[in-house]
Enzyme design. Sequence first.
Site, PDB file in Angstrom:
ATOM      1  N   ILE A 435       0.818  -1.231   0.000  1.00  0.00           N
ATOM      2  CA  ILE A 435       0.000   0.000   0.000  1.00  0.00           C
ATOM      3  C   ILE A 435       0.845   1.272   0.000  1.00  0.00           C
ATOM      4  O   ILE A 435       0.349   2.366  -0.187  1.00  0.00           O
ATOM      5  CB  ILE A 435      -0.966   0.028   1.221  1.00  0.00           C
ATOM      6  CG1 ILE A 435      -0.192  -0.227   2.521  1.00  0.00           C
ATOM      7  CG2 ILE A 435      -2.134  -0.904   1.014  1.00  0.00           C
ATOM      8  CD1 ILE A 435      -1.020   0.014   3.756  1.00  0.00           C
ATOM      9  N   GLY A 436       2.091   1.152   0.214  1.00  0.00           N
ATOM     10  CA  GLY A 436       2.916   2.373   0.205  1.00  0.00           C
ATOM     11  C   GLY A 436       4.375   2.006   0.371  1.00  0.00           C
ATOM     12  O   GLY A 436       4.723   0.845   0.575  1.00  0.00           O
ATOM     13  N   GLY A 438       7.992   3.524   2.251  1.00  0.00           N
ATOM     14  CA  GLY A 438       8.650   4.544   3.057  1.00  0.00           C
ATOM     15  C   GLY A 438      10.131   4.522   2.780  1.00  0.00           C
ATOM     16  O   GLY A 438      10.583   3.846   1.851  1.00  0.00           O
ATOM     17  N   SER A 440      12.522   3.301   4.583  1.00  0.00           N
ATOM     18  CA  SER A 440      13.263   2.104   4.956  1.00  0.00           C
ATOM     19  C   SER A 440      12.747   0.836   4.264  1.00  0.00           C
ATOM     20  O   SER A 440      13.388  -0.207   4.328  1.00  0.00           O
ATOM     21  CB  SER A 440      13.200   1.917   6.464  1.00  0.00           C
ATOM     22  OG  SER A 440      11.878   2.129   6.910  1.00  0.00           O
ATOM     23  N   GLY A 441      11.618   0.940   3.610  1.00  0.00           N
ATOM     24  CA  GLY A 441      11.111  -0.259   2.949  1.00  0.00           C
ATOM     25  C   GLY A 441       9.658  -0.079   2.559  1.00  0.00           C
ATOM     26  O   GLY A 441       9.122   1.035   2.565  1.00  0.00           O
ATOM     27  N   VAL A 443       5.441  -0.730   2.652  1.00  0.00           N
ATOM     28  CA  VAL A 443       4.374  -0.890   3.632  1.00  0.00           C
ATOM     29  C   VAL A 443       3.284  -1.738   2.978  1.00  0.00           C
ATOM     30  O   VAL A 443       2.871  -1.466   1.848  1.00  0.00           O
ATOM     31  CB  VAL A 443       3.792   0.473   4.067  1.00  0.00           C
ATOM     32  CG1 VAL A 443       2.746   0.283   5.151  1.00  0.00           C
ATOM     33  CG2 VAL A 443       4.895   1.390   4.559  1.00  0.00           C
ATOM     34  N   LYS A 461       5.159  -2.973   8.002  1.00  0.00           N
ATOM     35  CA  LYS A 461       6.297  -2.236   7.440  1.00  0.00           C
ATOM     36  C   LYS A 461       7.480  -3.175   7.492  1.00  0.00           C
ATOM     37  O   LYS A 461       7.833  -3.664   8.567  1.00  0.00           O
ATOM     38  CB  LYS A 461       6.578  -1.031   8.336  1.00  0.00           C
ATOM     39  CG  LYS A 461       6.814   0.253   7.624  1.00  0.00           C
ATOM     40  CD  LYS A 461       7.191   1.292   8.651  1.00  0.00           C
ATOM     41  CE  LYS A 461       6.608   2.624   8.309  1.00  0.00           C
ATOM     42  NZ  LYS A 461       7.064   3.659   9.193  1.00  0.00           N
ATOM     43  N   ASP A 554       8.787  15.960  13.155  1.00  0.00           N
ATOM     44  CA  ASP A 554       8.420  15.770  11.748  1.00  0.00           C
ATOM     45  C   ASP A 554       6.907  15.688  11.606  1.00  0.00           C
ATOM     46  O   ASP A 554       6.391  14.890  10.833  1.00  0.00           O
ATOM     47  CB  ASP A 554       9.094  14.491  11.216  1.00  0.00           C
ATOM     48  CG  ASP A 554       9.085  14.448   9.691  1.00  0.00           C
ATOM     49  OD1 ASP A 554       8.798  15.487   9.071  1.00  0.00           O
ATOM     50  OD2 ASP A 554       9.349  13.368   9.134  1.00  0.00           O
TER      51      ASP A 554
HETATM   52  P1  AMP Z   1       5.698   5.474   6.234  1.00  0.00           P
HETATM   53  O1  AMP Z   1       6.939   4.782   5.843  1.00  0.00           O
HETATM   54  O2  AMP Z   1       5.306   5.236   7.651  1.00  0.00           O
HETATM   55  O3  AMP Z   1       5.768   6.969   5.930  1.00  0.00           O
HETATM   56  O4  AMP Z   1       4.521   4.925   5.343  1.00  0.00           O
HETATM   57  C1  AMP Z   1       4.459   5.045   3.927  1.00  0.00           C
HETATM   58  C2  AMP Z   1       3.032   5.024   3.498  1.00  0.00           C
HETATM   59  O5  AMP Z   1       2.428   3.800   3.832  1.00  0.00           O
HETATM   60  C3  AMP Z   1       2.158   6.086   4.179  1.00  0.00           C
HETATM   61  O6  AMP Z   1       2.223   7.307   3.508  1.00  0.00           O
HETATM   62  C4  AMP Z   1       0.787   5.448   4.115  1.00  0.00           C
HETATM   63  O7  AMP Z   1       0.171   5.734   2.878  1.00  0.00           O
HETATM   64  C5  AMP Z   1       1.086   3.978   4.218  1.00  0.00           C
HETATM   65  N1  AMP Z   1       0.904   3.503   5.575  1.00  0.00           N
HETATM   66  C6  AMP Z   1       1.848   3.467   6.533  1.00  0.00           C
HETATM   67  N2  AMP Z   1       1.315   2.970   7.681  1.00  0.00           N
HETATM   68  C7  AMP Z   1       0.022   2.671   7.430  1.00  0.00           C
HETATM   69  C8  AMP Z   1      -1.037   2.142   8.236  1.00  0.00           C
HETATM   70  N3  AMP Z   1      -0.866   1.834   9.488  1.00  0.00           N
HETATM   71  N4  AMP Z   1      -2.224   2.005   7.650  1.00  0.00           N
HETATM   72  C9  AMP Z   1      -2.394   2.344   6.376  1.00  0.00           C
HETATM   73  N5  AMP Z   1      -1.459   2.842   5.588  1.00  0.00           N
HETATM   74  C10 AMP Z   1      -0.241   3.022   6.094  1.00  0.00           C
END
Ligand code: AMP
Length: 752
Positions: A435-436, A438, A440-441, A443, A461, A554
């Site tokens: 779904i996304g 970040g 470090s890797g 998600v 993650k 942040d």
């Molecule tokens: P992050 O590395 O935490 O910035 O996450 C990258 C992307 O993953 C975020 O911008 C969200 O779109 C998605 N994401 C991260 N954590 C969640 C979560 N708990 N539920 C749904 N989407 C998430």
Amino acid sequence: MVRNLAAFSEAVTGADSSSLVEVRGQCVRHSEERDTPKMYCSAEGEWLVPIGKCVCSAGYEERRDACVACELGFYKSAPGDQLCARCPPHSHSAAPAAQACRCDLSYFRAALDPPSAACTRPPSAPVNLISSVNGTSVTLEWAPPLDRGGRSDITYNAVCRRCPWALGHCETCGGSTRFVPQQTSLVQASLLVANLLAHMNYSFWIEAVNGVSDLSPEPRRAAVVNITTNQAAPSQVVVIRQERAGQTSVSLLWQEPEQPNGIILEYEIKYYEKDKEMQSYSTLKAVTTRATVSGLKPGTRYVFQVRARTSAGCGRFSQAMEVETGKPRPRYDTRTIVWICLTLITGLVVLLLLVICKKRHCGYSKAFQHSDEEKMHYQNGQAPPPVFLPLHHPPGKIPEPQFYAEPHTYEEPGRAGRGFTREIEASRIHIEKIIGSGESGEVCYGHLQVPGQRDMPVAIKALKAGYTERQRRDFLSEASIMGQFDHPNIIRLEGVVTRGQLAMIVTEYMENGSLDTFLRTHDGQFTIMQLVGMLRGVGAGMRYLSDLGYVHRDLAARNVLVDGNLVCKVSDFGLSRVLEDDPDAAYTTTGGKIPIRWTAPEAIAFRTFSSASDVWSFGVVMWEVLAYGERPYWNMTNRDVISSVEEGYRLPAPMGCPRALHQLMLDCWHKDRAQRPRFSQIVSVLDTLIRSPESLRATATVNRCLAPTPALPTPAPPAPAALPACPRQGPDLVQALGWLCPDPWTRPSLVL
Ligand code: AMP
């Protein structure tokens, strides 16, 4: 248009709504650049964010977007914002646009006088000069001049003239004349002149001078006093030498006194046996500077002194000089000499015998002992073993963190946060989709099997492959921070997978993803009340964090996640750091990336992050939410964002933004971090607004430069008394100019 004395001409706008075109301004006539003036032209044809400025040159002042020449009688010495100033006293400007005022006739300006100083003139003569003669010296005293010429730097010079025949025929005093404390640059109004000639006429001039005396062609004015010295005895004979000393006579030589003060009639030589002056002394007279004293005892120490005599009397005796007369030579006959030699030899033999006997008698001598030997004895003794104080705290004495445990303080990386995280069996996780991604890797979305319950939707993650041990530790540290939180507006940690090579963080799943993307895809679809509700959630989460002593560093809409019920939760603790016990202490980092648009100026400049800098970021999140995910400061460069914020400009209210909410943003962006509201106050303001929806009706879009109505209970910001009224040209112009409003507290004099 002209802005800050810079003229901006027509410009072609950018293609899309969020692009801004940078336009350089040209300084108006008679002005010069202070900071490069520029503005941004928006796609709607509006001028935004004026940065930099021009200032009027020297001799010119600002009047209605132009620089006009200083009028006659006025001047301006340097370029700048200041207005022309009236010429200082005793000066005038000959033409308009004067950069300095010229001094009137007979008035001057000293080299170090600033252009703003009045012109001045030399002082008048000192007054009430009086003299008191004492033999060949005179004391002069006077009072300061009546006209000091407008200055306070007055000093005095003395001129000494000797007039041997009449006062009309004077010459400069000789080099032997002594002035106490000195002859020129006298600060006090008195002087002693010594070593004058006896019976002589003198004329003393005392002149007063100040910082402009040297500039004036006119002769200096002085107070004059004429005196005649008294008859005086000759001065002391200074140098006296012994020329020859016999058994009964001593020849002496000396120099004439420096000031004979008349004709020397004779010299008097006084002499006596040393230490017997009180009993008897003799005198001898001489007309020249040498004499032989005879009739002295042989082998005796005598003291000699000399003085001169004139018709005025005797001078002082010279320093005492000691001379010893020669001893009489003894006369011995041969028998006496033989007798003395025999006695000496006998004495020597007896002494030799005595020495030998003493050596025999004291035959025992102490054994030689090397000093190092002593030290070795000491070292080989029972010296106590060295004591080492423990460098680490004894077990059980490690100071407990007051609020939460900082994962980096763990010595063993693997242990980081174990107390706060739950290990999850990898087999219980079913990953379904990405779904996304970040830093470090990736998600992923998936399900977590919980024994005895229904599968739980989760976000997973995973640390990307090929990580280093340090990356793994940093990655898992986020989980150990998150694991310590328990709040409905903070993302909840379900657990971690750390067995083997795996490194995963499992959190609750937030259906609507990150807040910024969510708002962008639902532009304009929520009521103000729904938006305020989301902000209230973020504020409550941040209040919880700040109460624990956390500084997020942040906070941004991209780091807030939204669930299916529009509940917002703060996430992304990768950069978080703890505040120390001191409530005023701000944690200072030594490096790392800073999200400029979201970060408070003091944190950018000095890296001082605090809950107050998180409040600034919260203000930016408010703006992002009300602008439906618009990028703060659009496509301005980071450099321009920093300088415009530093100059006092703040983001304007987004379209349709209630005035009260924009006011709250402005409060969060207070330059002085101590004046920013606390998260507890922010939450209570948002709660008040939610409870009274009518307070959200007044929007801030029409007139953005209104004096702010303090919305917060405490602390009250300083009264914005000096805030200018809005321009009267009408709402269109106000809108065109009013995109960025001045920070009402830091820049009260700015008019937009
Ligand atoms: P992050 O590395 O935490 O910035 O996450 C990258 C992307 O993953 C975020 O911008 C969200 O779109 C998605 N994401 C991260 N954590 C969640 C979560 N708990 N539920 C749904 N989407 C998430």
